[in-house]
Design a protein around this motif. Structure first.
Motif, PDB file in Angstrom:
ATOM      1  N   LYS A 100       0.843  -1.213   0.000  1.00 48.63           N
ATOM      2  CA  LYS A 100       0.000   0.000   0.000  1.00 48.63           C
ATOM      3  C   LYS A 100       0.869   1.250   0.000  1.00 48.63           C
ATOM      4  O   LYS A 100       0.650   2.177  -0.773  1.00 48.63           O
ATOM      5  CB  LYS A 100      -0.896  -0.017   1.251  1.00 48.63           C
ATOM      6  CG  LYS A 100      -1.364   1.356   1.717  1.00 48.63           C
ATOM      7  CD  LYS A 100      -2.264   1.292   2.918  1.00 48.63           C
ATOM      8  CE  LYS A 100      -1.654   1.591   4.268  1.00 48.63           C
ATOM      9  NZ  LYS A 100      -1.238   2.970   4.530  1.00 48.63           N
ATOM     10  N   ASN A 101       1.864   1.288   0.883  1.00 50.32           N
ATOM     11  CA  ASN A 101       2.641   2.510   1.059  1.00 50.32           C
ATOM     12  C   ASN A 101       3.621   2.770  -0.078  1.00 50.32           C
ATOM     13  O   ASN A 101       4.223   3.846  -0.148  1.00 50.32           O
ATOM     14  CB  ASN A 101       3.378   2.489   2.397  1.00 50.32           C
ATOM     15  CG  ASN A 101       2.420   2.665   3.566  1.00 50.32           C
ATOM     16  OD1 ASN A 101       1.238   2.978   3.357  1.00 50.32           O
ATOM     17  ND2 ASN A 101       2.899   2.468   4.781  1.00 50.32           N
ATOM     18  N   ASP A 115      -7.546   2.228   0.521  1.00 53.76           N
ATOM     19  CA  ASP A 115      -6.698   3.397   0.271  1.00 53.76           C
ATOM     20  C   ASP A 115      -6.369   3.545  -1.217  1.00 53.76           C
ATOM     21  O   ASP A 115      -6.219   4.662  -1.719  1.00 53.76           O
ATOM     22  CB  ASP A 115      -5.381   3.294   1.062  1.00 53.76           C
ATOM     23  CG  ASP A 115      -5.544   3.840   2.479  1.00 53.76           C
ATOM     24  OD1 ASP A 115      -6.698   4.061   2.893  1.00 53.76           O
ATOM     25  OD2 ASP A 115      -4.513   4.039   3.155  1.00 53.76           O
ATOM     26  N   ILE A 145      -3.508   8.289  15.097  1.00 54.89           N
ATOM     27  CA  ILE A 145      -2.196   7.938  15.667  1.00 54.89           C
ATOM     28  C   ILE A 145      -1.349   9.170  15.996  1.00 54.89           C
ATOM     29  O   ILE A 145      -0.291   9.046  16.579  1.00 54.89           O
ATOM     30  CB  ILE A 145      -1.391   6.974  14.764  1.00 54.89           C
ATOM     31  CG1 ILE A 145      -1.117   7.581  13.387  1.00 54.89           C
ATOM     32  CG2 ILE A 145      -2.106   5.642  14.654  1.00 54.89           C
ATOM     33  CD1 ILE A 145      -0.236   6.704  12.510  1.00 54.89           C
ATOM     34  N   ARG A 150       0.430  14.627  13.035  1.00 53.44           N
ATOM     35  CA  ARG A 150       0.894  14.435  11.668  1.00 53.44           C
ATOM     36  C   ARG A 150       0.870  15.697  10.793  1.00 53.44           C
ATOM     37  O   ARG A 150       0.162  15.746   9.780  1.00 53.44           O
ATOM     38  CB  ARG A 150       0.124  13.287  11.013  1.00 53.44           C
ATOM     39  CG  ARG A 150       0.205  12.011  11.822  1.00 53.44           C
ATOM     40  CD  ARG A 150      -0.403  10.826  11.126  1.00 53.44           C
ATOM     41  NE  ARG A 150       0.418  10.327  10.041  1.00 53.44           N
ATOM     42  CZ  ARG A 150       0.089   9.287   9.281  1.00 53.44           C
ATOM     43  NH1 ARG A 150      -1.044   8.656   9.487  1.00 53.44           N
ATOM     44  NH2 ARG A 150       0.881   8.879   8.324  1.00 53.44           N
ATOM     45  N   ASP A 163       4.823   0.740  11.968  1.00 55.68           N
ATOM     46  CA  ASP A 163       3.607   0.078  11.466  1.00 55.68           C
ATOM     47  C   ASP A 163       3.528  -1.392  11.894  1.00 55.68           C
ATOM     48  O   ASP A 163       2.557  -2.079  11.575  1.00 55.68           O
ATOM     49  CB  ASP A 163       3.525   0.182   9.939  1.00 55.68           C
ATOM     50  CG  ASP A 163       3.289   1.614   9.469  1.00 55.68           C
ATOM     51  OD1 ASP A 163       3.036   2.484  10.316  1.00 55.68           O
ATOM     52  OD2 ASP A 163       3.379   1.859   8.249  1.00 55.68           O
ATOM     53  N   ARG A 215       0.335   6.245  19.488  1.00 54.27           N
ATOM     54  CA  ARG A 215       0.153   4.976  18.802  1.00 54.27           C
ATOM     55  C   ARG A 215       0.075   3.790  19.761  1.00 54.27           C
ATOM     56  O   ARG A 215       0.590   2.710  19.466  1.00 54.27           O
ATOM     57  CB  ARG A 215       1.243   4.777  17.759  1.00 54.27           C
ATOM     58  CG  ARG A 215       0.659   4.056  16.562  1.00 54.27           C
ATOM     59  CD  ARG A 215       1.546   3.918  15.385  1.00 54.27           C
ATOM     60  NE  ARG A 215       0.732   3.474  14.240  1.00 54.27           N
ATOM     61  CZ  ARG A 215       1.180   3.179  13.065  1.00 54.27           C
ATOM     62  NH1 ARG A 215       2.449   3.290  12.794  1.00 54.27           N
ATOM     63  NH2 ARG A 215       0.368   2.782  12.107  1.00 54.27           N
ATOM     64  N   LEU A 269      -5.571   1.337  11.578  1.00 53.74           N
ATOM     65  CA  LEU A 269      -5.249   0.168  10.760  1.00 53.74           C
ATOM     66  C   LEU A 269      -4.413  -0.900  11.484  1.00 53.74           C
ATOM     67  O   LEU A 269      -4.790  -2.070  11.552  1.00 53.74           O
ATOM     68  CB  LEU A 269      -4.515   0.676   9.516  1.00 53.74           C
ATOM     69  CG  LEU A 269      -3.830  -0.319   8.606  1.00 53.74           C
ATOM     70  CD1 LEU A 269      -4.811  -1.358   8.101  1.00 53.74           C
ATOM     71  CD2 LEU A 269      -3.193   0.423   7.430  1.00 53.74           C
ATOM     72  N   ARG A 270      -3.270  -0.506  12.023  1.00 51.60           N
ATOM     73  CA  ARG A 270      -2.386  -1.539  12.614  1.00 51.60           C
ATOM     74  C   ARG A 270      -2.894  -1.989  13.980  1.00 51.60           C
ATOM     75  O   ARG A 270      -2.699  -3.148  14.365  1.00 51.60           O
ATOM     76  CB  ARG A 270      -0.947  -1.019  12.703  1.00 51.60           C
ATOM     77  CG  ARG A 270      -0.402  -0.452  11.402  1.00 51.60           C
ATOM     78  CD  ARG A 270      -0.441  -1.419  10.226  1.00 51.60           C
ATOM     79  NE  ARG A 270      -0.120  -0.702   8.968  1.00 51.60           N
ATOM     80  CZ  ARG A 270      -0.153  -1.245   7.772  1.00 51.60           C
ATOM     81  NH1 ARG A 270      -0.515  -2.508   7.600  1.00 51.60           N
ATOM     82  NH2 ARG A 270       0.147  -0.537   6.695  1.00 51.60           N
ATOM     83  N   ARG A 330      -8.270  -0.728   4.736  1.00 55.65           N
ATOM     84  CA  ARG A 330      -7.304   0.229   4.187  1.00 55.65           C
ATOM     85  C   ARG A 330      -5.996  -0.456   3.827  1.00 55.65           C
ATOM     86  O   ARG A 330      -5.271   0.036   2.954  1.00 55.65           O
ATOM     87  CB  ARG A 330      -6.968   1.322   5.224  1.00 55.65           C
ATOM     88  CG  ARG A 330      -8.035   2.355   5.454  1.00 55.65           C
ATOM     89  CD  ARG A 330      -7.476   3.473   6.306  1.00 55.65           C
ATOM     90  NE  ARG A 330      -6.191   3.919   5.780  1.00 55.65           N
ATOM     91  CZ  ARG A 330      -5.143   4.279   6.527  1.00 55.65           C
ATOM     92  NH1 ARG A 330      -5.209   4.286   7.836  1.00 55.65           N
ATOM     93  NH2 ARG A 330      -4.013   4.655   5.965  1.00 55.65           N
TER      94      ARG A 330
HETATM   95  C1  LIG Z   1      -0.167   4.788   9.342  1.00 53.85           C
HETATM   96  C2  LIG Z   1      -0.378   4.101   8.222  1.00 53.85           C
HETATM   97  O1  LIG Z   1      -0.814   4.616   7.044  1.00 53.85           O
HETATM   98  P1  LIG Z   1      -1.120   6.137   6.667  1.00 53.85           P
HETATM   99  O2  LIG Z   1       0.175   6.872   6.678  1.00 53.85           O
HETATM  100  O3  LIG Z   1      -1.676   6.051   5.286  1.00 53.85           O
HETATM  101  O4  LIG Z   1      -2.102   6.669   7.683  1.00 53.85           O
HETATM  102  C3  LIG Z   1      -0.090   2.650   8.148  1.00 53.85           C
HETATM  103  O5  LIG Z   1      -0.031   2.115   7.029  1.00 53.85           O
HETATM  104  O6  LIG Z   1       0.046   2.014   9.210  1.00 53.85           O
END
Ligand SMILES: C=C(OP(=O)(O)O)C(=O)O
Ligand SMILES: CC(=O)N[C@H]1[C@@H](OP(=O)(O)OP(=O)(O)OC[C@H]2O[C@@H](n3ccc(=O)[nH]c3=O)[C@H](O)[C@@H]2O)O[C@H](CO)[C@@H](O)[C@@H]1O
Length: 427
Positions: free
Chosen positions: A22-23, A49, A118, A121, A307, A333, A372-373, A399
């Motif tokens: 994904k990332n 996502d 989390i 940001r 993550d 987190r 997500l995590r 996601r």
């Molecule tokens: C924090 C995450 O994703 P994002 O940066 O897209 O929120 C993640 O993949 O754990």
């Protein structure tokens, strides 16, 4: 809302295919905005996502055709350089369209993504970096307004005060179309950065040093089309390795590579888990003995990834001994801690550290996913718990985990997804 229900106590055996990251896929998709020629990605995961980024790019005018893991993108004609709040707020990575848009079209308006569960940001490093490349950046009514005077960014020296994956990606993409050379200092080194550099290079960019902390980019007046395979998801890889570690068993994770999870693999080995490269992937195994308590601190790559922190904490709740887990990347987190405690875990949090004292067994409970995590860490805890664990708010999982239930069930886990109507009827 859908739920996941897990009954613990079954070791995992078989193979689990790992999807594209994904990332990595999100910045690779944003990079399609840099060129008027088609960009094709393969191994794109099927995730919420990715759907969000698809909607955002389509809104800009990018034509996108998807067939399984293949995604063809064509940004020959762009209708809008505005990334609206409604689409950006769904996913923070939307801010990755900023660099490409301002680099190719000389201007962009992108909604500020805002904080998330989390942490706060901020995106100040992205904005500061763009000003280092000559952009004028203002915040107006919740939008980032960026303009390149004369229509083109100019190469510059960007020094990041600390490592940011997203800012490094945004600046790499912006610099690829800037006039002259750019140098990114204290750049992120994550495999997703190297993957983006590979695509940009295939599109005609000149990039040196991706994967190290100093990246040199010679800007080009324009970039061409390219085809690229998305790198394996190292966080999904680590998550399933920890699933095997917590449930016990013997599984091969295919389509991935041990080098992507070096730090996590080393930590798991110290806890007593076997990880080795075999043909086609990674073998992960744990026998009858409980894992050992091991301390861990999250760090930018190549350190232990944030993550995977929640998943590792789940594992440590059933270790022999204790584990001090320190989160250094995000300030908030540990939201999985109260939920794991509901299952009988013994965890004390003090600022950025959590002391986890291992218990012999967890007990199934109703728990709530918060991000997500954290969500997947509760599924993992459920694999080790006595009785049934019911995880609510699992939309977070969609996601980042393609077919989580299918992949775990195929290895013998007793796990299922319950559709919202049935879950509501049973409540
Ligand atoms: C924090 C995450 O994703 P994002 O940066 O897209 O929120 C993640 O993949 O754990
Ligand atoms: C889509 C994607 O790839 N997401 C990943 C990416 O997120 P993302 O790119 O958002 O994470 P960053 O590396 O930028 O964040 C690291 C730290 O820097 C802070 N920061 C970041 C930018 C900025 O302008 N100012 C600032 O203060 C953040 O709040 C955080 O505390 O890397 C994170 C850290 O490995 C991962 O957890 C995310 O899964």
């Amino acid at each position: 809302m859908d739920q996941i229900r897990v009954r613990g106590g079954r070791p995992l055996r078989g193979t689990i295919p790992i999807s594209g990251a994904k990332n990595a896929a999100l910045p690779l998709m944003a990079a399609s905005l840099l060129s008027g020629k088609p960009v094709k990605l393969t191994n794109v995961p099927d995730l919420a996502d990715i759907a969000s980024m698809t909607s955002l790019l389509r809104q800009h005018g990018v034509r996108i055709d998807r067939d399984g893991g293949d995604m063809a993108m064509d940004a020959a004609r762009i209708d809008s350089t505005v990334a609206p709040y409604d689409l950006v707020r769904k996913m923070r990575a939307s801010v990755l369209v900023l660099g490409p848009l301002v680099a190719r079209f000389g201007q962009a308006q992108v909604s500020l993504p805002g904080g998330c569960a989390i942490g706060n940001r901020p995106v100040d490093l992205h904005l500061k970096g763009l000003t280092d490349l000559g952009a004028e950046v203002n915040i107006e009514a919740g939008y980032i307004e960026a303009k390149a005077p004369g229509g083109r960014l100019r190469g510059g020296r960007v020094t990041f005060p600390f490592v940011s994956v997203g800012a490094t990606e945004n600046l790499m993409m912006a610099a690829a179309l800037a006039e002259g050379e750019s140098v990114l200092i204290n750049a992120a080194r994550e495999p997703e950065i190297s993957d983006l550099a590979k695509l940009l290079t295939a599109m005609g960019a000149e990039i040196e040093g991706a994967g190290t902390d100093t990246i040199h980019i010679q800007g080009k007046p324009e970039l061409g089309g390219a085809e690229h395979k998305v790198v394996a998801d190292r966080i999904e890889t680590g998550t399933y390795a920890m699933a095997v570690a917590i449930a016990g068993g013997d599984v091969v994770l295919t389509d991935t590579d041990l080098v992507l999870i070096d730090a996590a693999a080393e930590t798991l080995r110290r806890a007593g888990v076997t990880l080795e490269t075999v043909e086609g992937g990674i073998r992960v195994a744990r026998g009858e003995d409980r894992v050992l308590g091991v301390d861990m601190m999250t760090e930018p790559y190549p350190g232990f990834p944030t993550d995977l922190q929640a998943q590792f904490m789940s594992l440590m709740t059933v270790s022999q001994g204790a584990s001090m887990i320190t989160e250094t990347i995000f300030e908030n987190r540990f939201m999985h801690v109260p939920e794991l405690s509901r299952m009988g875990a013994n965890i004390t949090v003090h600022h950025a550290s959590a002391m986890v004292r291992g218990v012999e067994t967890l007990k199934g409970a109703q728990v709530m996913a918060t991000d997500l995590r954290a969500s997947v860490s509760l599924v993992l805890a459920g694999l080790a718990a006595e009785g049934e664990t019911v995880i609510n708010r699992i939309y977070h999982l969609d996601r980042g985990y393609q077919d989580l239930v299918g992949k775990l069930s195929a290895c013998g886990a007793d796990v299922g997804r319950v559709a919202s109507e049935r879950a509501a009827a049973e409540e």
